[in-house]
Motif scaffolding. Sequence first.
Motif, PDB file in Angstrom:
ATOM      1  N   ALA A 265       0.795  -1.060  -0.075  1.00 13.76           N
ATOM      2  CA  ALA A 265      -0.036   0.106  -0.024  1.00 13.76           C
ATOM      3  C   ALA A 265       0.912   1.384  -0.020  1.00 13.76           C
ATOM      4  CB  ALA A 265      -0.944   0.038   1.211  1.00 13.76           C
ATOM      5  N   SER A 266       2.033   1.105   0.516  1.00 13.76           N
ATOM      6  CA  SER A 266       2.798   2.480   0.679  1.00 13.76           C
ATOM      7  C   SER A 266       3.332   2.790  -0.742  1.00 13.76           C
ATOM      8  CB  SER A 266       4.125   2.073   1.635  1.00 13.76           C
ATOM      9  OG  SER A 266       4.827   0.771   1.186  1.00 13.76           O
ATOM     10  N   VAL A 267       3.435   1.984  -1.818  1.00 12.96           N
ATOM     11  CA  VAL A 267       3.889   2.413  -3.005  1.00 12.96           C
ATOM     12  C   VAL A 267       2.490   2.673  -3.961  1.00 12.96           C
ATOM     13  CG1 VAL A 267       6.052   1.367  -2.843  1.00 12.96           C
ATOM     14  CG2 VAL A 267       4.138   0.197  -4.022  1.00 12.96           C
ATOM     15  N   LEU A 268       1.491   2.244  -3.779  1.00  9.92           N
ATOM     16  CA  LEU A 268       0.232   2.044  -4.546  1.00  9.92           C
ATOM     17  C   LEU A 268      -0.565   3.123  -4.366  1.00  9.92           C
ATOM     18  CD1 LEU A 268      -1.048  -1.757  -4.474  1.00  9.92           C
ATOM     19  CD2 LEU A 268       0.108  -0.556  -6.178  1.00  9.92           C
TER      20      LEU A 268
ATOM     21  N   ASN B 206      -9.955  10.615   4.821  1.00  9.97           N
ATOM     22  CA  ASN B 206     -11.357  11.178   5.153  1.00  9.97           C
ATOM     23  C   ASN B 206     -12.036  10.059   5.055  1.00  9.97           C
ATOM     24  OD1 ASN B 206     -13.694  12.543   5.016  1.00  9.97           O
ATOM     25  ND2 ASN B 206     -13.298  13.911   3.495  1.00  9.97           N
ATOM     26  N   GLU B 207     -12.522   9.612   6.379  1.00  9.10           N
ATOM     27  CA  GLU B 207     -13.270   8.573   6.869  1.00  9.10           C
ATOM     28  C   GLU B 207     -14.602   8.820   6.365  1.00  9.10           C
ATOM     29  OE1 GLU B 207     -12.286   5.895   7.855  1.00  9.10           O
ATOM     30  OE2 GLU B 207     -10.158   6.420   8.787  1.00  9.10           O
ATOM     31  N   ASP B 208     -15.210   9.986   6.135  1.00 10.97           N
ATOM     32  CA  ASP B 208     -16.329  10.502   5.635  1.00 10.97           C
ATOM     33  C   ASP B 208     -16.692  10.084   4.149  1.00 10.97           C
ATOM     34  OD1 ASP B 208     -17.246  10.766   8.301  1.00 10.97           O
ATOM     35  OD2 ASP B 208     -16.766  12.771   7.999  1.00 10.97           O
ATOM     36  N   ASP B 209     -15.597   9.926   3.291  1.00  9.84           N
ATOM     37  CA  ASP B 209     -15.941  10.060   1.911  1.00  9.84           C
ATOM     38  C   ASP B 209     -14.963   8.791   1.378  1.00  9.84           C
ATOM     39  OD1 ASP B 209     -15.987  10.778  -0.601  1.00  9.84           O
ATOM     40  OD2 ASP B 209     -14.921  12.627  -0.587  1.00  9.84           O
ATOM     41  N   ASN B 210     -16.030   7.742   0.840  1.00 11.33           N
ATOM     42  CA  ASN B 210     -15.389   6.608   0.478  1.00 11.33           C
ATOM     43  C   ASN B 210     -15.127   6.735  -1.139  1.00 11.33           C
ATOM     44  OD1 ASN B 210     -15.412   4.997   2.582  1.00 11.33           O
ATOM     45  ND2 ASN B 210     -17.845   5.033   2.574  1.00 11.33           N
ATOM     46  N   ASN B 211     -15.312   7.917  -1.625  1.00  6.70           N
ATOM     47  CA  ASN B 211     -15.261   8.256  -3.216  1.00  6.70           C
ATOM     48  C   ASN B 211     -13.920   8.662  -3.516  1.00  6.70           C
ATOM     49  OD1 ASN B 211     -17.936   7.238  -3.826  1.00  6.70           O
ATOM     50  ND2 ASN B 211     -18.589   9.410  -3.250  1.00  6.70           N
ATOM     51  N   ILE B 212     -13.130   8.872  -2.510  1.00  7.19           N
ATOM     52  CA  ILE B 212     -11.595   9.169  -2.913  1.00  7.19           C
ATOM     53  C   ILE B 212     -10.865   8.265  -3.245  1.00  7.19           C
ATOM     54  CG2 ILE B 212      -9.540  10.165  -1.694  1.00  7.19           C
ATOM     55  CD1 ILE B 212     -11.159  11.379   0.376  1.00  7.19           C
ATOM     56  N   ASP B 213     -10.082   8.678  -4.486  1.00 10.10           N
ATOM     57  CA  ASP B 213      -9.248   7.563  -5.329  1.00 10.10           C
ATOM     58  C   ASP B 213      -7.884   7.781  -4.599  1.00 10.10           C
ATOM     59  OD1 ASP B 213      -8.174   6.018  -6.688  1.00 10.10           O
ATOM     60  OD2 ASP B 213      -8.473   6.950  -8.553  1.00 10.10           O
ATOM     61  N   PHE B 214      -7.580   6.987  -3.911  1.00 11.63           N
ATOM     62  CA  PHE B 214      -6.141   7.112  -3.291  1.00 11.63           C
ATOM     63  C   PHE B 214      -5.038   6.500  -4.030  1.00 11.63           C
ATOM     64  CE2 PHE B 214      -8.970   6.999   0.755  1.00 11.63           C
ATOM     65  CZ  PHE B 214      -8.410   8.198   1.276  1.00 11.63           C
TER      66      PHE B 214
ATOM     67  N   LEU C 255      -1.242  -8.019  -2.892  1.00 10.15           N
ATOM     68  CA  LEU C 255      -1.247  -6.440  -2.235  1.00 10.15           C
ATOM     69  C   LEU C 255      -0.946  -6.817  -0.813  1.00 10.15           C
ATOM     70  CD1 LEU C 255      -4.477  -5.018  -3.843  1.00 10.15           C
ATOM     71  CD2 LEU C 255      -2.157  -5.189  -4.832  1.00 10.15           C
ATOM     72  N   SER C 256      -0.092  -5.776   0.031  1.00  2.00           N
ATOM     73  CA  SER C 256       0.227  -5.882   1.330  1.00  2.00           C
ATOM     74  C   SER C 256       0.140  -4.519   1.829  1.00  2.00           C
ATOM     75  CB  SER C 256       1.280  -6.399   1.457  1.00  2.00           C
ATOM     76  OG  SER C 256       2.577  -5.429   0.631  1.00  2.00           O
ATOM     77  N   TYR C 257      -0.236  -4.610   3.246  1.00  2.00           N
ATOM     78  CA  TYR C 257      -0.300  -3.435   3.731  1.00  2.00           C
ATOM     79  C   TYR C 257      -0.049  -3.686   5.682  1.00  2.00           C
ATOM     80  CZ  TYR C 257      -5.038  -5.188   5.234  1.00  2.00           C
ATOM     81  OH  TYR C 257      -6.022  -5.687   5.541  1.00  2.00           O
ATOM     82  N   GLY C 258       0.435  -2.611   5.954  1.00  2.00           N
ATOM     83  CA  GLY C 258       0.638  -2.867   7.487  1.00  2.00           C
ATOM     84  C   GLY C 258      -0.649  -2.586   8.407  1.00  2.00           C
ATOM     85  N   GLN C 259      -0.479  -2.898   9.396  1.00  2.00           N
ATOM     86  CA  GLN C 259      -1.454  -3.031  10.456  1.00  2.00           C
ATOM     87  C   GLN C 259      -2.153  -1.603  10.717  1.00  2.00           C
ATOM     88  OE1 GLN C 259      -0.313  -5.340  13.699  1.00  2.00           O
ATOM     89  NE2 GLN C 259      -1.496  -6.994  13.102  1.00  2.00           N
TER      90      GLN C 259
ATOM     91  N   ILE D 283      14.638   1.890  -5.935  1.00  2.00           N
ATOM     92  CA  ILE D 283      14.150   2.643  -7.054  1.00  2.00           C
ATOM     93  C   ILE D 283      13.686   4.103  -6.559  1.00  2.00           C
ATOM     94  CG2 ILE D 283      13.713   0.523  -8.417  1.00  2.00           C
ATOM     95  CD1 ILE D 283      10.491   0.925  -7.814  1.00  2.00           C
ATOM     96  N   ASP D 284      13.628   4.893  -7.506  1.00  2.00           N
ATOM     97  CA  ASP D 284      13.179   6.215  -7.170  1.00  2.00           C
ATOM     98  C   ASP D 284      11.533   6.565  -7.401  1.00  2.00           C
ATOM     99  OD1 ASP D 284      15.721   7.054  -6.265  1.00  2.00           O
ATOM    100  OD2 ASP D 284      16.490   7.399  -8.267  1.00  2.00           O
ATOM    101  N   LYS D 285      11.282   5.686  -8.548  1.00  2.00           N
ATOM    102  CA  LYS D 285       9.908   6.022  -9.306  1.00  2.00           C
ATOM    103  C   LYS D 285       9.257   4.615  -9.234  1.00  2.00           C
ATOM    104  CE  LYS D 285      11.155  10.229 -11.795  1.00  2.00           C
ATOM    105  NZ  LYS D 285      11.061  10.753 -13.237  1.00  2.00           N
ATOM    106  N   ILE D 286       8.033   4.622  -9.402  1.00  2.00           N
ATOM    107  CA  ILE D 286       7.190   3.389  -9.630  1.00  2.00           C
ATOM    108  C   ILE D 286       7.441   2.815 -10.943  1.00  2.00           C
ATOM    109  CG2 ILE D 286       5.046   4.440 -10.132  1.00  2.00           C
ATOM    110  CD1 ILE D 286       5.374   1.395  -8.217  1.00  2.00           C
ATOM    111  N   GLU D 287       7.656   3.910 -12.000  1.00  2.00           N
ATOM    112  CA  GLU D 287       7.754   3.494 -13.440  1.00  2.00           C
ATOM    113  C   GLU D 287       9.158   2.531 -13.552  1.00  2.00           C
ATOM    114  OE1 GLU D 287       5.684   7.566 -13.355  1.00  2.00           O
ATOM    115  OE2 GLU D 287       7.327   6.685 -12.276  1.00  2.00           O
ATOM    116  N   GLU D 288       9.872   2.575 -12.757  1.00  2.00           N
ATOM    117  CA  GLU D 288      11.406   1.671 -12.684  1.00  2.00           C
ATOM    118  C   GLU D 288      11.022   0.330 -12.328  1.00  2.00           C
ATOM    119  OE1 GLU D 288      14.945   3.376 -10.783  1.00  2.00           O
ATOM    120  OE2 GLU D 288      13.813   5.049 -10.350  1.00  2.00           O
ATOM    121  N   LEU D 289       9.697   0.053 -11.863  1.00  3.55           N
ATOM    122  CA  LEU D 289       9.277  -1.330 -11.523  1.00  3.55           C
ATOM    123  C   LEU D 289       9.572  -2.454 -12.692  1.00  3.55           C
ATOM    124  CD1 LEU D 289       8.897  -3.416  -9.375  1.00  3.55           C
ATOM    125  CD2 LEU D 289       6.450  -2.941  -9.328  1.00  3.55           C
TER     126      LEU D 289
END
Length: 505
Positions: A12-15, A22-30, A51-55, A150-156
């Motif tokens: 999740a830290s790179v995605l 904003n817990e009140d807005d489920n339409n936000i595209d993160f 996919l992975s994420y921390g607690q 890597i410096d950018k996700i484009e390098e993956l």
Amino acid sequence: MNNPISAILLDASVLLVNENDNEDDNNIDFLNPRADYILRMLHYSKIPFGLSYGQGLSAIKVSHLQQIGNVYSCRCFVWNSTSAKDFIREVAQAFGDVRGYFVHVVSSQIEDELVLKLKDSLWVMVLLQSVEQKSTNGISLSEYSKAIFIDKIEELPLTICCLIKKAMDKVNIKTIAYTMKPSREDDFIKRGAFPLCPTESGLMFLPLSYELPLPTQLKQVDALLHKVTDEIVSIEMSSTDEFIDRIIYTSRMQELQRGTECQPSFCIIDPFDKIYPILDRLRIQEILLGLEGFKTLGHQRIRGPHFLKVNSFDEPNLEKEIAGARLSLPNIVKPQVACGVADAHSMAIVFKVDDYKGLNVPLPAILQEYVDHSSCIYKFYVVGRRVFYAIKKSTPNAQTLMKFSEGLKPLLFDSLKSLPVVKEKQQNEDNKSRNPDHCMDLELVTDAANWLRQILNFTIFGFDVVVQEGTGDHVIVDVNYLPSFKEVPDDIAIPAFWDAIKEKL
């Protein structure tokens, strides 16, 4: 061919972007805009990934990540520094028979302790670091040799290719870089034509990123597949002399051309200068004159249409010149520039000589024979040594068109968007008039396709054929470079596509 990477985990830290929750807005595209591209690439490459994420991730972002997992049919895994072994075991069980290593793509803000606990496992950490993190040297990984920064996700994608090649150093893997407009690239990716993992024939495909230094990328690849016509800014065509000098490409394509010139042994599919004939409809017509003599035992022949180049629609002797070129009305009028510029596909069907005056088609132009073909066109695709075709609906016969042309006014159209067509009833009338003895002769067209392949020296190209009512002549009315060949089933087209590239290499 076995992939040395068992699975890739995207954290999740790179995605996800670092916006305030904003817990009140489920339409936000993160989702990071470039991360979606990476996800689609992995998905269509059939590389196992999760996919992975921390607690500590917020509930709204966890929900968003799970939605992404649902879209791409992949699992989400939760990690923390106190349960690294459980995390490793859960991932290994989820992906079944593990023969390779796992790649975990995370931000370098990830806990140092978790990274170090993975050091003895079959895991490679790819760490995305920001400018701020680099300036403070990020986290300490002196004890962990399997970390890649890597410096950018484009390098993956490049990182994945390099990892696979290194792991399979005794296998002859070839990496093919490619560049084309996003919509075209997306079509190829969805069909599985550009996998990041090796195909059975030993090819990997890497998208060139203009966000990264091109020399670094070109050093890691064996060949370049391109659609250079997607990168044309302008073409001047007052004549065909010194045509090459009057093509202006985008700055990034100019940079790419300079980069390939520095590597003489670099394979380009196909060399940029080989593409120039198909940019010029006059040149293509002249090439098709070489088909003279291609006939079958039934005396059917294949040829290009009769044509005439004009620099002005106001030429005083235009009617005489049209007759001298063996043209009869109606004619189809096309710009001499065949592709790569905005108005290259602005065309017209003209029924009367007087209507050429003030005609809204770019000059210079090619007046081309309008061939009655019963609304049926054959789209041929030459992929290496393989020839495929599909049958499509087309414009009706001239008499049918004239019935529905108000006052026989010119019919203006953009051939990429829509063609002058009539209702199905009128099209059926065209089909009834078709001579059953004048069906498409596949052997004849295949012979012509092989001849064109030798003349043009293209690896992949397409052309359109219509069968003329009355004579049975097979007329090639268009030639194009690197078509999508989407009408050909993927299980046939894609292996042939890979074989064509490998043979070129």
